[in-house]
Design a protein around this motif. Structure first.
Motif, short mmCIF file in Angstrom:
data_model
loop_
_atom_site.label_atom_id
_atom_site.label_comp_id
_atom_site.label_asym_id
_atom_site.label_seq_id
_atom_site.Cartn_x
_atom_site.Cartn_y
_atom_site.Cartn_z
N SER A 30 0.81 -1.22 0.00
CA SER A 30 0.00 0.00 0.00
C SER A 30 0.84 1.27 0.00
O SER A 30 0.31 2.37 -0.10
CB SER A 30 -0.95 0.01 1.20
OG SER A 30 -0.21 -0.08 2.41
N TRP A 53 -1.52 4.86 -4.63
CA TRP A 53 -1.38 3.92 -3.51
C TRP A 53 -2.70 3.61 -2.83
O TRP A 53 -2.91 2.51 -2.33
CB TRP A 53 -0.39 4.48 -2.48
CG TRP A 53 -0.86 5.75 -1.84
CD1 TRP A 53 -0.66 7.03 -2.30
CD2 TRP A 53 -1.67 5.87 -0.67
NE1 TRP A 53 -1.28 7.93 -1.48
CE2 TRP A 53 -1.90 7.24 -0.45
CE3 TRP A 53 -2.20 4.95 0.23
CZ2 TRP A 53 -2.64 7.71 0.61
CZ3 TRP A 53 -2.94 5.42 1.30
CH2 TRP A 53 -3.16 6.79 1.48
N SER A 54 -3.62 4.61 -2.82
CA SER A 54 -4.89 4.44 -2.12
C SER A 54 -5.94 3.74 -2.97
O SER A 54 -6.94 3.25 -2.44
CB SER A 54 -5.43 5.80 -1.70
OG SER A 54 -5.89 6.53 -2.83
N ASN A 74 -5.56 -3.57 -1.48
CA ASN A 74 -4.39 -3.49 -0.62
C ASN A 74 -4.39 -4.57 0.47
O ASN A 74 -3.34 -4.92 1.00
CB ASN A 74 -4.27 -2.11 0.00
CG ASN A 74 -3.80 -1.06 -0.99
OD1 ASN A 74 -3.26 -1.39 -2.06
ND2 ASN A 74 -4.01 0.21 -0.67
#
Length: 120
Positions: A30, A53-54, A74
């Motif tokens: 993540s 990343w989110s 994630n």
């Protein structure tokens, strides 16, 4: 850095769909922006989709916009590429990659790739 392993490639007829998967191991997944690259025969590898990343932000190259969807989980350290309305020009080796910079730049780590062939 992450170790990346793609799967899901194969031979598919034009107009059909295919979903690629990339599983990451080794680091905190993540923390990384992720992308999918494609390398067609005789051409350079190009970024076709990116996700931050989110998972809240995505980017697509013009050649795949509206047909491909990138997503990530994630909790499962996985990034997917859903490909619809495939065309022969979508054929190539598909690589997932990680970037500590942005979802459109700074990619410095790739998996081994999975072959996609779109042909009747």
């Amino acid at each position: 850095q992450l170790q990346l392993a793609e799967s899901g490639g194969g031979l598919v007829q034009p107009g059909n769909s295919l979903t690629l998967s990339c599983v990451a191991t080794g680091r905190i997944f993540s923390s990384y922006n992720m992308g999918w690259f494609r390398q067609a025969p005789g051409k350079e590898r190009e970024l076709i989709a990116g996700i931050d990343w989110s998972g809240r932000h995505t980017w697509y190259g013009d050649s795949v916009k509206g047909r491909f969807t990138v997503s990530r989980d994630n909790a499962k350290d996985t990034v997917l590429l859903q490909m619809k309305r495939l065309k022969p020009e979508d054929s190539g080796i598909y690589y997932c990659a990680s970037s500590g910079a942005t979802m459109t730049s700074g990619y410095d780590n790739w998996g081994q790739g999975t072959q996609v062939t779109v042909s009747s």
